[in-house]
Design a protein around this motif. Structure first.
Motif, mmCIF file in Angstrom:
data_model
loop_
_atom_site.group_PDB
_atom_site.id
_atom_site.type_symbol
_atom_site.label_atom_id
_atom_site.label_comp_id
_atom_site.label_asym_id
_atom_site.label_seq_id
_atom_site.Cartn_x
_atom_site.Cartn_y
_atom_site.Cartn_z
ATOM 1 N N ALA A 374 0.837 -1.206 0.000
ATOM 2 C CA ALA A 374 0.000 0.000 0.000
ATOM 3 C C ALA A 374 0.866 1.249 0.000
ATOM 4 C CB ALA A 374 -0.927 0.002 1.213
ATOM 5 N N TYR A 375 0.396 2.249 -0.724
ATOM 6 C CA TYR A 375 1.045 3.567 -0.772
ATOM 7 C C TYR A 375 -0.005 4.595 -0.355
ATOM 8 C CZ TYR A 375 3.118 7.828 -2.720
ATOM 9 O OH TYR A 375 3.613 9.097 -2.891
ATOM 10 N N ILE A 376 0.324 5.422 0.627
ATOM 11 C CA ILE A 376 -0.627 6.397 1.170
ATOM 12 C C ILE A 376 -0.036 7.791 1.048
ATOM 13 C CG2 ILE A 376 -2.022 7.018 3.188
ATOM 14 C CD1 ILE A 376 -1.425 4.155 4.231
ATOM 15 N N SER A 377 -0.856 8.752 0.636
ATOM 16 C CA SER A 377 -0.347 10.116 0.465
ATOM 17 C C SER A 377 -1.481 11.129 0.635
ATOM 18 C CB SER A 377 0.276 10.273 -0.923
ATOM 19 O OG SER A 377 -0.727 10.269 -1.918
ATOM 20 N N LEU A 419 -9.834 2.551 6.241
ATOM 21 C CA LEU A 419 -8.428 2.743 5.873
ATOM 22 C C LEU A 419 -7.574 1.591 6.383
ATOM 23 C CD1 LEU A 419 -6.041 4.512 4.854
ATOM 24 C CD2 LEU A 419 -6.052 5.604 7.105
ATOM 25 N N VAL A 423 -5.161 -1.196 4.284
ATOM 26 C CA VAL A 423 -3.693 -1.114 4.251
ATOM 27 C C VAL A 423 -2.985 -1.964 5.295
ATOM 28 C CG1 VAL A 423 -3.880 1.224 3.343
ATOM 29 C CG2 VAL A 423 -3.494 0.889 5.799
ATOM 30 N N THR A 427 1.450 -1.546 4.610
ATOM 31 C CA THR A 427 1.966 -0.178 4.640
ATOM 32 C C THR A 427 3.138 -0.018 5.599
ATOM 33 O OG1 THR A 427 1.392 2.130 5.109
ATOM 34 C CG2 THR A 427 0.271 0.456 6.402
ATOM 35 N N LEU A 434 -1.165 6.460 11.336
ATOM 36 C CA LEU A 434 -2.253 6.679 10.377
ATOM 37 C C LEU A 434 -3.450 7.379 11.016
ATOM 38 C CD1 LEU A 434 -2.266 3.466 8.162
ATOM 39 C CD2 LEU A 434 -1.584 5.774 7.518
ATOM 40 N N LEU A 444 -7.350 10.591 3.159
ATOM 41 C CA LEU A 444 -6.053 10.173 2.615
ATOM 42 C C LEU A 444 -6.241 9.434 1.301
ATOM 43 C CD1 LEU A 444 -4.239 8.943 5.867
ATOM 44 C CD2 LEU A 444 -3.765 11.042 4.584
ATOM 45 N N HIS A 445 -5.260 9.570 0.449
ATOM 46 C CA HIS A 445 -5.236 8.951 -0.877
ATOM 47 C C HIS A 445 -4.552 7.584 -0.727
ATOM 48 C CE1 HIS A 445 -3.653 8.442 -5.047
ATOM 49 N NE2 HIS A 445 -4.753 9.096 -5.389
ATOM 50 N N VAL A 446 -5.265 6.501 -1.031
ATOM 51 C CA VAL A 446 -4.761 5.150 -0.782
ATOM 52 C C VAL A 446 -4.671 4.360 -2.084
ATOM 53 C CG1 VAL A 446 -5.099 3.011 0.506
ATOM 54 C CG2 VAL A 446 -5.840 5.187 1.493
ATOM 55 N N THR A 448 -3.343 0.562 -3.471
ATOM 56 C CA THR A 448 -2.740 -0.757 -3.264
ATOM 57 C C THR A 448 -2.233 -1.249 -4.614
ATOM 58 O OG1 THR A 448 -4.809 -1.989 -3.573
ATOM 59 C CG2 THR A 448 -4.255 -1.302 -1.318
#
Length: 501
Positions: A374-377, A419, A423, A427, A434, A444-446, A448
């Motif tokens: 997972a990438y979270i931004s 969320l 993730v 993550t 988080l 948040l922008h998630v 996978t």
């Protein structure tokens, strides 16, 4: 592979002097991989017979029987020789050898003769007329392979852990297969020097995968007429459950099969292994029931890794680790901080192994073991879609693009339970981190994604600066234009073994 050698190659291999490393390695790889090294009976014997050094001539002739004479060779046609010099005996010998290549009676012709290389270029055979260095490179590329690695695992001979054969770690397998039978099988593995991947923490065996390459007559799987890699044993200790070692082991087996050009991977399972079967089916293994030698029903889970037999229209997880990269698939580059990179992409080249890799803290970085990550931004960019290709840019210190994967899901999330459900174990962020981040930002922008592999060669900052798509200096999710992707592809950055055309 059938390799025709010229006189100058034979002399280097068999002359009464110290052989150079390049020649010895060429010979070793060729012979150990069942390549035929042949000579033209109307070329080398005549060539050697003209040698004025009688002692050397005698030595070379005495060793010629080590090699196979090319049988039923073709005689050069007038049409063929009309394009080449044919005045001297040397010309005739060269042309006779080149013609075998033209007729495809041999796969490559190895010579150090510059004149022959020049002639080969005239008749469009230069890609098959090789110097000894080129021939060695070809053999190394075709027959040597890299053993896939990961910081928390070690690949080695099972003989190295014979002292642990009687440990309680194997007790559940002894119960399943019978104590005497399983103990005999372990000793058989040691006798045959089978290889395995293990996770050993503080001298305790926590997980093992034993594998074996099988010929058709060994596996006897209906409708499969290629060798197959068998996962003989896959076991994770109760204390190591939950750290995604199943995904990690599978990823290494996929990589090993691709490196060794093996088209099938399989293992036998019991019905009770529900979680393992579900994992295997997720990644495209199919179920095949059969009766074993005792007449009992068993289940084989088989993964086809033959791209020619894969008919996929989109980048689904069942095709993993292969993917489509046509113009319908969008490409994006995503920046990631180096400290997060080292945790998420633990087997990348940018993260060198450390003494602490097998410490509990490192092993429990579960996101470094998974295929699905997972990438979270804070980004609001929802242009990427499921099946798109993602490249990850390690920013700040490293400033290179190395890992790549396929997008599985993307959404803006404002509820923590949702969320965390998406993730968890994928993550680099902890639950506490988080919660705090989501509270501050509200949403948040998630993303996978599935990690496919690492680039054949990293795209470094100097190269990045020349690419039109990256005018924003890769500070946010950036689309890689198709024209730029094609240029990078043509320059050899992407490993074509993973691409389905």
């Amino acid at each position: 592979m059938r390799i025709l050698i010229d006189t100058n190659i034979l002399i280097e291999l068999e002359d009464n002097r110290v052989i150079t490393e390049t020649f010895s390695e060429f010979y070793r790889i060729a012979i150990t991989n069942d390549c035929e090294i042949v000579y033209h009976p109307k070329a080398i014997p005549i060539d050697v017979g003209r040698d004025k050094d009688n002692k050397r001539k005698e030595i070379i002739f005495s060793k010629l029987n080590k090699y196979q004479s090319l049988q039923d060779y073709a005689k050069p046609t007038l049409e063929f020789t009309s394009n080449l010099k044919n005045n001297k005996i040397n010309d005739e010998i060269d042309n006779k050898q080149l013609f075998q290549l033209k007729k495809e009676f041999v796969d490559v012709f190895v010579t150090q003769d510059k004149g022959i290389h020049k002639n080969a270029k005239k008749i469009n055979l230069s890609d098959k007329v090789l110097t000894i260095d080129q021939a060695l490179n070809l053999l190394q590329e075709q027959f040597t392979f890299k053993i896939p690695s990961h910081p928390i695992l070690r690949e080695h001979s099972i003989r190295e852990i014979e002292s642990k054969f009687n440990s309680v770690f194997f007790d559940s397998l002894r119960e399943d297969y019978g104590e005497i039978e399983f103990n005999k099988w372990l000793q058989k593995c040691a006798a045959k020097n089978r290889k395995c991947y293990t996770l050993i923490v503080e001298d305790n065996l926590q997980a093992i995968l034993i594998y074996n390459l099988e010929k058709v007559e060994d596996h006897q799987i209906p409708s499969i007429f290629d060798q197959a890699l068998k996962i003989c044993t896959l076991k994770v200790d109760d204390t190591a459950f939950g750290i995604k070692l199943g995904e990690l082991f599978l990823n290494k087996m996929f990589e090993l099969c691709i490196n060794r050009k093996i088209k099938y991977l399989y293992l036998t399972v019991y019905d009770k292994q529900i979680h393992l079967i579900k994992l295997l089916e997720t990644f495209g293994f199919y179920r095949d029931e059969f009766k074993n030698s005792q007449g009992l029903l068993e289940i084989r889970m088989i993964k086809c890794l033959d791209k020619d037999k894969m008919n996929i229209l989109e980048n689904n997880i069942t095709a993993h680790p292969f993917y489509l990269n046509n113009s319908n698939v969008k490409k994006y580059v995503i920046p990631i901080r180096p400290d997060f990179y080292g945790s998420l992409f633990k087997d990348g080249k940018l993260r060198p192994p450390t003494l602490f890799d097998k410490a509990p803290d490192s092993i429990n970085e579960i996101q470094g073991n998974t295929i699905i990550k997972a990438y979270i931004s804070n980004s609001k960019n929802k242009k990427p879609k499921k099946g798109d290709l993602l490249f990850f840019y390690s920013s700040k210190i490293n400033q290179v693009i190395e890992p790549f994967g396929i997008l599985e899901s993307i959404e803006i999330v404002n509820d923590f339970e949702k969320l965390w459900n998406i993730v968890r174990k994928k993550t680099v962020f902890t639950e506490i981190e988080l919660r705090k981040w989501l509270k501050e930002k509200g949403e948040l922008h998630v993303i996978t994604f599935r990690l496919i592999a690492y680039l054949k060669k990293n795209i470094s900052l100097p190269k990045i600066k020349t690419i039109d798509s990256f005018k924003n200096k890769l500070q946010t999710i950036t689309e890689l234009k198709e024209t730029d992707y094609i240029k990078l592809n043509n320059e050899g950055y992407f490993d074509k073994r993973y691409i389905i055309n």
